[in-house]
Write an enzyme that holds these catalytic residues in place. Structure first.
Site, PDB file in Angstrom:
ATOM      1  CD  GLN A   1      -3.316   0.211   0.373  1.00 37.47           C
ATOM      2  OE1 GLN A   1      -3.628  -0.946   0.590  1.00 37.47           O
ATOM      3  NE2 GLN A   1      -3.959   0.957  -0.507  1.00 37.47           N
TER       4      GLN A   1
ATOM      5  CE  LYS B   1      -5.684  -4.061   2.830  1.00 34.21           C
ATOM      6  NZ  LYS B   1      -5.883  -3.521   1.465  1.00 34.21           N
TER       7      LYS B   1
ATOM      8  N   GLY C   1     -12.522  -0.363   2.882  1.00 36.01           N
ATOM      9  CA  GLY C   1     -12.871  -1.776   2.725  1.00 36.01           C
ATOM     10  C   GLY C   1     -11.770  -2.601   2.081  1.00 36.01           C
ATOM     11  CG  ASP C   2      -8.722  -5.793   1.262  1.00 39.72           C
ATOM     12  OD1 ASP C   2      -8.151  -5.195   0.335  1.00 39.72           O
ATOM     13  OD2 ASP C   2      -8.501  -7.003   1.493  1.00 39.72           O
TER      14      ASP C   2
ATOM     15  CB  THR D   1     -10.923  -1.419  -7.034  1.00 42.21           C
ATOM     16  OG1 THR D   1     -10.987  -0.674  -5.824  1.00 42.21           O
ATOM     17  CG2 THR D   1      -9.633  -2.206  -7.071  1.00 42.21           C
TER      18      THR D   1
ATOM     19  CG  ASN E   1     -15.777  -3.411  -4.585  1.00 36.64           C
ATOM     20  OD1 ASN E   1     -14.694  -2.966  -4.937  1.00 36.64           O
ATOM     21  ND2 ASN E   1     -16.878  -2.676  -4.598  1.00 36.64           N
TER      22      ASN E   1
ATOM     23  CB  SER F   1      -9.951   5.890  -0.729  1.00 29.08           C
ATOM     24  OG  SER F   1     -10.784   4.766  -0.558  1.00 29.08           O
TER      25      SER F   1
END
Ligand code: NDP
Ligand code: 2IT
Length: 446
Positions: free
Chosen positions: A111, A126, A165-166, A209, A240, A379
């Site tokens: 990230q 994360k 989110g993830d 994404t 997603n 984001s």
């Protein structure tokens, strides 16, 4: 060079024994960035990469909650605050039974570079929990999220750490987490992204994404005078990222042949259309059922239990489920079937051996830290809109997303082109590194 890289990896490994996913992510970066560092006086000898590989802070906490049978359940929650050189820690939360520190540290490490590539001011982080949301009722999910946030709220904030989110964390979970944060802090702030549009969310964040992956794929293909239109596409996952990648592929005139989940994959040889994709979204997002339900309504499609879709002939493969889901044998099958391009929607879905094979055999390959950066980029745009107390239109956000994906593609070309050969892994790692390293050097040794 090999000796310097090995020395570095040995030192990192000493401190992170039994963390294979984290070491996998660090190794990929070390192999491409150390050869660059040794040619630059400003970075050489500063141990910048070694500092990046050590989290600034790791928080681990108990999450106790009561299930619908009034049994007390205990899970473990985490937040890995990896690097804040260029902005507040930023990155998703994952709820999945496999979650452990190795997985969250690999994600937080990647990230750092991904967020740097977006050009927006976001550091790397994360978090998540080893909680399994499958089969849990809505109220169980709510109680879990509330208990999780009852500890996490102490460690995050709009100028400090902004989760999102993830896997296993979508709009529903962000709502429950936000509600609990707001109650505990008595503050309405942009502390989480992926919020609903009526309470501070950004348009296009749910789509970002998946759309971003497809914009990036298009740019890779344009660069070799190809296009996505008319191509057959194999996608894994049906969450997603996979859903909106499929939507954008269909919109651009491509044929999406597969989607999957942890139980297997569906193959629809006629390709998905908007109506079929709506049904997938209903199965996965509303009913929260298995992907095999699809063939009940569309019996011409086939469900392959406990298998991955990589043996299906395609021009483009988009792995959008989870880490290490595409290995060397899968990569060879894709090449045999004349696949042109593999673009990661998930984080680290392709194993190192498979990446090497793609790069050596001329299959275009993009690493997730470049190709799936559209989610965190929007984001970042959500944070900007929250600060401005203003909302941009769908068209405005989508056009900014396209621009950012284009800039990331250009950065990959700038740092990854060698005698007309493009190595997107090298390009993304070096481009991401430079900005963070410069900030760390300017801020001193801390
Ligand atoms: P979701 O939870 O919405 O969907 C995850 C999908 O992957 C589901 O189809 C799930 O199947 C499947 N999956 C998860 N774990 C496994 C596993 N161990 N084996 C096989 N299949 C599995 O998550 P997202 O779509 O948000 O995330 C997918 C990937 O994309 C992850 O790697 C994530 O880190 C990455 N990503 C997500 C971003 C985002 O904005 N959401 C941004 C950038 C990257 P099942 O339902 O059976 O579990
Ligand atoms: O892996 C990722 O980039 C995400 N899960 C999204 C992170 C974010 O903060 O939007």
């Amino acid at each position: 060079m090999e000796k310097i890289i090995n020395q570095f990896l040995t030192e990192v490994n000493e401190r992170n024994k039994n963390e294979p996913e984290f070491m996998q992510a660090v190794t990929e970066v070390a192999e491409t960035v150390i050869p660059y560092i040794v040619t630059k006086d400003i970075y050489y000898g500063q141990n910048v990469l070694l500092r990046m590989a050590e989290p600034e802070r790791v928080i681990s906490f108990r999450v106790a909650w009561v299930d619908d049978n009034e049994e007390i359940q205990v899970n473990r929650g985490y937040r890995v605050q990896m690097n804040s050189a260029i902005g507040p820690y930023k990155g998703g939360l994952r709820f999945h039974p496999s979650v452990n520190l190795s997985i969250l540290k690999f994600l937080a490490f990647e990230q750092i570079f991904k967020n740097s590539l977006t050009t927006l001011p976001m550091g790397g982080g994360k978090g998540g929990a080893d909680f399994n949301p499958k089969g849990r009722s809505d109220t169980e999910i709510m109680r879990f999220c509330q208990s999780f946030m009852s500890e996490l709220f102490r460690h995050i904030g709009p100028n400090n750490d902004v989760p999102a989110g993830d896997i296993g964390v979508g709009g529903r979970e962000i709502g429950y987490l936000f509600g609990q944060y707001k109650k505990l802090r008595n503050e309405f702030s942009g502390v989480l992204t992926g919020k609903g549009v009526s309470w501070g969310g950004s348009l296009i964040r749910p789509e970002a994404t998946g759309y971003g992956v497809v914009y990036f794929t298009s740019q890779m293909l344009n660069h070799i005078n190809e296009s996505i239109e008319g191509k057959s596409i194999v996608i894994s996952g049906s969450g997603n990222v996979a859903q909106y990648a499929a939507e954008k592929c269909i919109n651009l005139g491509a044929k999406v042949l597969t989607l999957s989940d942890s139980s297997g994959y569906i193959f629809d040889k006629d390709g998905l259309n908007p109506e079929k994709l709506d049904h997938i979204m209903y199965i996965k997002n509303v009913k929260r059922e298995r992907i095999s339900e699809y063939v009940k309504k569309y019996p011409k499609a086939v469900f392959y239990s406990n298998q991955k879709p990589w043996g299906i002939k395609c021009s483009i493969a988009l792995p959008c489920a989870t880490q290490n889901e595409l290995n060397l044998a899968d990569a060879k099958k894709l090449k045999e079937n004349a696949c042109l391009c593999v673009c990661e929607g998930a984080n680290m879905p392709v194993t190192p051996e498979a990446i090497r094979f793609f790069n050596e055999s001329g299959v275009l390959f993009a690493p997730g830290k470049a190709s799936n950066a559209g989610g965190v980029a929007v984001s970042g745009l959500e944070m900007a809109q929250n600060s401005l107390r203003y909302n941009w239109t769908r068209k405005e956000v989508d056009s900014k997303l396209k621009g950012i994906m284009n800039d990331i593609h250009n950065s990959c070309l700038e740092f990854g082109t060698d005698k007309k050969n493009i190595n997107y892994v090298k390009g993304a790692n070096i481009a991401g590194f430079v900005k963070v390293a410069d900030a760390m050097l300017a801020q001193g040794v801390v």
